[in-house]
Write a protein that holds these residues in place. Sequence first.
Motif, PDB file in Angstrom:
ATOM      1  N   TYR A   1       0.852  -1.192   0.000  1.00  0.00           N
ATOM      2  CA  TYR A   1       0.000   0.000   0.000  1.00  0.00           C
ATOM      3  C   TYR A   1       0.884   1.237   0.000  1.00  0.00           C
ATOM      4  O   TYR A   1       2.039   1.172   0.419  1.00  0.00           O
TER       5      TYR A   1
ATOM      6  N   VAL B   1       3.397   0.086   3.096  1.00  0.00           N
ATOM      7  CA  VAL B   1       2.789  -0.912   3.967  1.00  0.00           C
ATOM      8  C   VAL B   1       2.702  -2.222   3.189  1.00  0.00           C
ATOM      9  O   VAL B   1       1.994  -2.312   2.200  1.00  0.00           O
TER      10      VAL B   1
ATOM     11  N   ALA C   1       1.134  -5.332   2.901  1.00  0.00           N
ATOM     12  CA  ALA C   1      -0.029  -6.014   3.471  1.00  0.00           C
ATOM     13  C   ALA C   1      -0.011  -7.498   3.132  1.00  0.00           C
ATOM     14  O   ALA C   1      -0.391  -8.335   3.939  1.00  0.00           O
TER      15      ALA C   1
ATOM     16  N   PRO D   1      -5.361 -13.485  12.203  1.00  0.00           N
ATOM     17  CA  PRO D   1      -5.746 -12.394  13.097  1.00  0.00           C
ATOM     18  C   PRO D   1      -6.025 -11.124  12.304  1.00  0.00           C
ATOM     19  O   PRO D   1      -5.645 -11.018  11.137  1.00  0.00           O
ATOM     20  N   SER D   2      -6.667 -10.175  12.924  1.00  0.00           N
ATOM     21  CA  SER D   2      -6.993  -8.908  12.285  1.00  0.00           C
ATOM     22  C   SER D   2      -5.717  -8.209  11.817  1.00  0.00           C
ATOM     23  O   SER D   2      -4.727  -8.177  12.531  1.00  0.00           O
ATOM     24  N   GLY D   3      -5.746  -7.699  10.582  1.00  0.00           N
ATOM     25  CA  GLY D   3      -4.594  -6.968  10.061  1.00  0.00           C
ATOM     26  C   GLY D   3      -3.558  -7.835   9.375  1.00  0.00           C
ATOM     27  O   GLY D   3      -2.504  -7.350   8.991  1.00  0.00           O
ATOM     28  N   CYS D   4      -3.843  -9.136   9.187  1.00  0.00           N
ATOM     29  CA  CYS D   4      -2.844 -10.013   8.592  1.00  0.00           C
ATOM     30  C   CYS D   4      -2.895  -9.976   7.070  1.00  0.00           C
ATOM     31  O   CYS D   4      -2.087 -10.620   6.409  1.00  0.00           O
ATOM     32  N   GLY D   5      -3.832  -9.262   6.500  1.00  0.00           N
ATOM     33  CA  GLY D   5      -3.858  -9.104   5.049  1.00  0.00           C
ATOM     34  C   GLY D   5      -4.851  -9.997   4.332  1.00  0.00           C
ATOM     35  O   GLY D   5      -4.833 -10.081   3.104  1.00  0.00           O
ATOM     36  N   LYS D   6      -5.763 -10.641   5.059  1.00  0.00           N
ATOM     37  CA  LYS D   6      -6.705 -11.535   4.382  1.00  0.00           C
ATOM     38  C   LYS D   6      -7.696 -10.774   3.507  1.00  0.00           C
ATOM     39  O   LYS D   6      -7.957 -11.170   2.377  1.00  0.00           O
ATOM     40  N   SER D   7      -8.217  -9.648   4.030  1.00  0.00           N
ATOM     41  CA  SER D   7      -9.145  -8.864   3.213  1.00  0.00           C
ATOM     42  C   SER D   7      -8.444  -8.341   1.969  1.00  0.00           C
ATOM     43  O   SER D   7      -8.996  -8.356   0.874  1.00  0.00           O
ATOM     44  N   THR D   8      -7.224  -7.868   2.155  1.00  0.00           N
ATOM     45  CA  THR D   8      -6.465  -7.346   1.024  1.00  0.00           C
ATOM     46  C   THR D   8      -6.321  -8.414  -0.055  1.00  0.00           C
ATOM     47  O   THR D   8      -6.529  -8.150  -1.244  1.00  0.00           O
TER      48      THR D   8
HETATM   49  N1  ADP Z   1      -6.056   1.247   1.880  1.00  0.00           N
HETATM   50  C1  ADP Z   1      -5.020   0.943   2.682  1.00  0.00           C
HETATM   51  N2  ADP Z   1      -3.950   1.750   2.747  1.00  0.00           N
HETATM   52  C2  ADP Z   1      -2.896   1.442   3.547  1.00  0.00           C
HETATM   53  N3  ADP Z   1      -2.836   0.368   4.315  1.00  0.00           N
HETATM   54  C3  ADP Z   1      -3.873  -0.486   4.304  1.00  0.00           C
HETATM   55  C4  ADP Z   1      -5.031  -0.238   3.485  1.00  0.00           C
HETATM   56  N4  ADP Z   1      -5.901  -1.255   3.678  1.00  0.00           N
HETATM   57  C5  ADP Z   1      -5.326  -2.087   4.564  1.00  0.00           C
HETATM   58  N5  ADP Z   1      -4.112  -1.637   4.939  1.00  0.00           N
HETATM   59  C6  ADP Z   1      -3.178  -2.299   5.874  1.00  0.00           C
HETATM   60  O1  ADP Z   1      -2.875  -3.569   5.368  1.00  0.00           O
HETATM   61  C7  ADP Z   1      -2.858  -4.539   6.391  1.00  0.00           C
HETATM   62  C8  ADP Z   1      -3.819  -5.664   6.090  1.00  0.00           C
HETATM   63  O2  ADP Z   1      -5.127  -5.179   6.126  1.00  0.00           O
HETATM   64  P1  ADP Z   1      -6.386  -6.113   5.855  1.00  0.00           P
HETATM   65  O3  ADP Z   1      -6.165  -6.869   4.614  1.00  0.00           O
HETATM   66  O4  ADP Z   1      -7.601  -5.264   5.914  1.00  0.00           O
HETATM   67  O5  ADP Z   1      -6.336  -7.081   7.107  1.00  0.00           O
HETATM   68  P2  ADP Z   1      -7.410  -8.134   7.625  1.00  0.00           P
HETATM   69  O6  ADP Z   1      -8.564  -8.168   6.688  1.00  0.00           O
HETATM   70  O7  ADP Z   1      -6.668  -9.430   7.682  1.00  0.00           O
HETATM   71  O8  ADP Z   1      -7.800  -7.684   8.987  1.00  0.00           O
HETATM   72  C9  ADP Z   1      -3.169  -3.806   7.680  1.00  0.00           C
HETATM   73  O9  ADP Z   1      -1.956  -3.539   8.323  1.00  0.00           O
HETATM   74  C10 ADP Z   1      -3.815  -2.533   7.227  1.00  0.00           C
HETATM   75  O10 ADP Z   1      -3.520  -1.496   8.114  1.00  0.00           O
END
Ligand code: ADP
Lengths: 354, 282
Positions: free
Chosen positions: A13, A17, A19, A38-45
């Motif tokens: 990102y 970052v 991700a 866990p939350s923030g591990c990049g699964k949504s990304t």
């Molecule tokens: N649009 C963005 N810009 C910058 N960093 C991002 C953005 N979206 C997510 N992140 C970062 O990327 C990492 C993974 O996020 P995310 O995929 O949402 O995690 P999860 O779904 O596993 O909780 C996190 O550290 C988050 O802060």
Amino acid sequence: MASVELTNIKKVYPGNVEAVRDVSLTVPNGSFTVLLGPSGCGKSTLLRMIAGLETITSGTCKIGERVVNEIEPAERDIAMVFQNYALYPHMSVYDNMAYGLKNRGTPKSEIEKRVREAAALLAIEDYLTRKPRALSGGQRQRVAMGRAIVREPQVFLFDEPLSNLDAKLRVTMRLEIKRLHNRLNATSIFVTHDQVEAMTLADQVVVMNAGKIEQIGAPGEVYKHPASRFVASFIGAPAMNLMPGRIAEAGSVETPGGKLPFDAKRFSASGEVEVGIRPEDIRTADGANGVPFKAELVEELGATRLLHGNFGTTPIIVAIPASGTQYESKEVRLTVDPAAVHLFDRTTGRSLAR
Amino acid sequence: MVEHRGWSRYIPYLVLSLGVAIVAFPVYLCFVGSTHPQDVIANGNMPITPGPLFFETYYKTLFVGSSGSTREPVSTMLLNSFIMASMIAIGKIAISIISAYSVVYFKFPFRMAAFWLIFVTLMLPVEVRIYPTYKIASDLHLLDSYAGLTIPLIASATATLFFRQFFLTIPDELVEASKLDGAGPLRFFWDTVLPLSRTNIAALFVILFIYGWNQYLWPILITTRDDMQTIVIGIKKMIVTADALTEWNVVLATAMLAMLPPVMVVILMQRWFVKGLVETEK
Ligand SMILES: Nc1ncnc2c1ncn2[C@@H]1O[C@H](COP(=O)(O)OP(=O)(O)O)[C@@H](O)[C@H]1O
Ligand SMILES: [Mg+2]
């Protein structure tokens, strides 16, 4: 239906970052794959890159035979269910479900047929004329799934679709999703941080941590043979007991609480290691064999009880079936099946299984 | 809510009635004046009850006009004002909703610079830039035209800001769901953003219509022909310096008539945006 193939996917990102770092993964055709971490591990990304909602920094994403890196979300033939449903507030349930088909120029009669079928499948036929605002959380969730189903996509993507529901409804909807998958057999990728959801729904669990895949395997596999200390402690509740150990002789490890035998055929270990034992793999023993243990605190959970105490110098939890026996402040002896002792590398955390 | 018991619960009614009376009395007096002959008002003894000339005065005002310096019937002025106020309100809403949409939903170079440029125009209302604006309008031959009356007033930072703030509250997932549903930027605008903005559009329309209706300085500069006159200017022109020559009954009738369209807009739009408030939810 189609398989999904990710090769060396990375996502950086803005602001550097990282991700997702170097993820490779195959989601077989028709499978239900759960991304767990866990939350923030990049699964949504990762999921959003498959959907086309985020650009892929490097690596390739294939859906079926097609590389989709540069293809618009709408052209990828996927459908997504969002955590907060993302229904169009000003449209009726029917229009919400029909909207995607309308935009694709599907004939009216075909739209009608598909919406009615999906509504019947999800038991929301009575609400078709209502606005989302007039529905409960569970009903909205169904509409969101209906919107995905009518599209008849190659792949279904779910981003924590159950986490906005209350505990009871979550269990019901979980079963419903499972039933739906058994029926439609559509390739599904499901993101969650809840291990119970992952274990119950998945054919294939992908455990992620800090943007990397820790382990890919069937639910039983990641539970029985965790590939790393992270997976071992993340999966299973209460969490696996971890303690330092040192291999003194073949097939036996020295722990703060005493010597424990392990399966030397499975693990090739020497020197300093990390020892992991699941609370439910520990038994109380009769007589004088086993390791001494005193429960300082007992938690009753109905079917099981959790004994908290010290194993030598390490605090551990023991899960045993409920019985009439009184354990509080009483010295007992514990034994562990050698097959249930896991060994991990002290520095890298990887499993030492051969 | 504070609950009152006994006689004290009538106090709010008393205060409210007093407030209404203070606001409504001049309006009532204005109406009364418009129904009496000219000389009754001119001699300084304003009656407190309506007079006999309601139909005559209003007919004359609407379709003939005063016999003073302006001979335009007030119906023409009403029409001019109505066209001007509507064009300003619709124009401002159209332009600002589109610019807010582009600032919020598109990534392009100098996006924030564009936004700040729009923002800075908050400090440049027509009154401040009146000479250059007049020069441009006259060079473009916009004098005595509806275009000249409205276009210089249309650019609006306030409404852009207002829509921007609203768009920022629309969840990102809705944009993403639209993308997956095959809706491009225009579809998303028409099918989702516009319907969700209904309430805001109605509220803004009321405010901007009244803003346009009350314009005085700009119309007086840009119009020279009597048939392009707006009602606010019309009233001013009817009041002749020599008090005795002013047809006060016509002036008061015009004032009454000038109030009606804004009131109508408020009433109509109120029904609209209450409906909007009940029906939309993000
Ligand atoms: N649009 C963005 N810009 C910058 N960093 C991002 C953005 N979206 C997510 N992140 C970062 O990327 C990492 C993974 O996020 P995310 O995929 O949402 O995690 P999860 O779904 O596993 O909780 C996190 O550290 C988050 O802060
Ligand atoms: Mg997430």
